[in-house]
Design a protein around this motif. Sequence first.
Motif, PDB file in Angstrom:
ATOM      1  N   UNK A  32      28.193  -0.905  52.929  1.00 57.89           N
ATOM      2  CA  UNK A  32      27.468  -0.266  51.831  1.00 57.89           C
ATOM      3  C   UNK A  32      28.445   0.093  50.730  1.00 57.89           C
ATOM      4  N   UNK A  33      28.068  -0.240  49.487  1.00 53.59           N
ATOM      5  CA  UNK A  33      28.880   0.189  48.358  1.00 53.59           C
ATOM      6  C   UNK A  33      28.452   1.606  47.980  1.00 53.59           C
ATOM      7  N   UNK A  34      29.456   2.479  47.766  1.00 52.07           N
ATOM      8  CA  UNK A  34      29.105   3.842  47.372  1.00 52.07           C
ATOM      9  C   UNK A  34      28.850   3.874  45.867  1.00 52.07           C
ATOM     10  N   UNK A  35      28.029   4.772  45.342  1.00 47.77           N
ATOM     11  CA  UNK A  35      27.319   5.776  46.114  1.00 47.77           C
ATOM     12  C   UNK A  35      26.139   5.178  46.882  1.00 47.77           C
ATOM     13  N   UNK A  36      26.012   5.621  48.136  1.00 43.07           N
ATOM     14  CA  UNK A  36      24.943   5.138  48.997  1.00 43.07           C
ATOM     15  C   UNK A  36      23.611   5.695  48.501  1.00 43.07           C
ATOM     16  N   UNK A  37      22.570   4.859  48.536  1.00 46.81           N
ATOM     17  CA  UNK A  37      21.289   5.268  48.007  1.00 46.81           C
ATOM     18  C   UNK A  37      20.245   5.383  49.115  1.00 46.81           C
ATOM     19  N   UNK A  38      19.149   6.001  48.752  1.00 42.50           N
ATOM     20  CA  UNK A  38      18.041   6.177  49.687  1.00 42.50           C
ATOM     21  C   UNK A  38      17.564   4.823  50.219  1.00 42.50           C
ATOM     22  N   UNK A  39      17.524   3.831  49.334  1.00 42.42           N
ATOM     23  CA  UNK A  39      17.041   2.509  49.746  1.00 42.42           C
ATOM     24  C   UNK A  39      17.960   1.860  50.787  1.00 42.42           C
ATOM     25  N   UNK A  40      19.232   2.231  50.796  1.00 43.43           N
ATOM     26  CA  UNK A  40      20.168   1.680  51.788  1.00 43.43           C
ATOM     27  C   UNK A  40      19.792   2.130  53.194  1.00 43.43           C
ATOM     28  N   UNK A  41      19.145   3.300  53.293  1.00 49.50           N
ATOM     29  CA  UNK A  41      18.795   3.838  54.603  1.00 49.50           C
ATOM     30  C   UNK A  41      17.833   2.915  55.349  1.00 49.50           C
ATOM     31  N   UNK A  42      17.045   2.153  54.589  1.00 49.85           N
ATOM     32  CA  UNK A  42      16.094   1.237  55.228  1.00 49.85           C
ATOM     33  C   UNK A  42      16.791   0.099  55.962  1.00 49.85           C
ATOM     34  N   UNK A  43      18.058  -0.124  55.613  1.00 47.54           N
ATOM     35  CA  UNK A  43      18.786  -1.236  56.225  1.00 47.54           C
ATOM     36  C   UNK A  43      19.380  -0.874  57.591  1.00 47.54           C
ATOM     37  N   UNK A  44      19.253   0.393  57.965  1.00 44.05           N
ATOM     38  CA  UNK A  44      19.913   0.830  59.206  1.00 44.05           C
ATOM     39  C   UNK A  44      19.099   0.511  60.467  1.00 44.05           C
ATOM     40  N   UNK A  45      17.791   0.689  60.355  1.00 40.12           N
ATOM     41  CA  UNK A  45      16.925   0.561  61.543  1.00 40.12           C
ATOM     42  C   UNK A  45      17.114  -0.742  62.330  1.00 40.12           C
ATOM     43  N   UNK A  46      17.113  -1.902  61.671  1.00 43.75           N
ATOM     44  CA  UNK A  46      17.279  -3.160  62.413  1.00 43.75           C
ATOM     45  C   UNK A  46      18.539  -3.172  63.278  1.00 43.75           C
ATOM     46  N   UNK A  47      19.626  -2.594  62.760  1.00 42.68           N
ATOM     47  CA  UNK A  47      20.870  -2.595  63.529  1.00 42.68           C
ATOM     48  C   UNK A  47      20.764  -1.678  64.739  1.00 42.68           C
TER      49      UNK A  47
END
Lengths: 193, 149
Positions: free
Chosen positions: A125-140
């Motif tokens: 993730x490139x900072x600053x991390x955004x709310x939309x980045x959080x959606x990418x965590x679940x699959x992992x």
Amino acid sequence: MAVATETQFHVLAVDDSLLDRMLIERLLKTSSYQVTTVDSGSKALQILGLQDDQTNSPFVSSDQHDVEVNLIITDYCMPEMTGYDLLKKIKESSSLKDIPVVIMSSENVPSRINRCLEEGAEEFFLKPVQLSDMNRLKPHILKGKYKEQHQQQVLQDDSITSSNKNSNKRKAMDDEISPEMTRPRLTSSLTVL
Amino acid sequence: MAATALKEQLNGLVNSMFAEGLLDEQFQQLQMLQDGSNPGFVAEVVTLFCEDSERILADLTKLMDQAVVDYSKVDAYVHQLKGSSSSVGTQNVKLACIQFRQFCEENNQEGCMRALNVVKHEYYHLRSKFETMLQLENRIQAYETKQQN
């Protein structure tokens, strides 16, 4: 201290900047994750049960109940132990290697990104991390959970087929929990930094 | 009713900060993270950012005052400030830090001195607006608490 419910996943966030820890905690909590933050790679390893070169060093206190870590998100640039160093240590550990790791960095350096991905990081993730980045965590996280369940299934199947011939293996499983079967545990009484 | 006027004032202030380039979209992300369960989030972040920044600026001033400047140390501090200004969405401060790092790379003492002054100027300008912003928020909060009682 609340015990994690079945549907809530637990993320361990590592960042030496207090401001960034505040942010990532809020981002994760807003996205319904349970969060623990620490300010260094060595502290992260400590609470994951890895101290220096030892694996699964025993915890002293017996009245703590453990919490599972489903994903580790770490800053890259940290003093002493970088996010990359932390990633390596996690991937080298038999008990921790299946926990998905995400790296964050304020700098977009392709060689750095590739090195981390090659070492086994799920994402960068490139900072600053955004709310939309959080959606990418679940699959992992789900992939990690699948690996854990799959391993448990394999071990169970093994024990059924070999129960007649290999009583030692069965005994080992009954007596102690092997590293592959359980997710690394955090002790919940540690203070969040 | 007074609360409405205050809210308008607050919105006006924040919008002007966006328009001037003091703040960027990252600040909007922070605003999105503030809600009923975390009403003080933006204020907390802003306050922490200011404390952090002033500490770093003080350290930078000392480092630049040395007879022989340690540019790697200076760069490390500027990198920190750049990181936090980026996380908070304080655009002008971030841009000034980027410039500062260029001069560090070149070991350019005069460039660094000027860059430090620019960062300070941008930061203090921002801080006075943040102070007004937080004062308005507190007054609004006080009104709303009063209404409830």
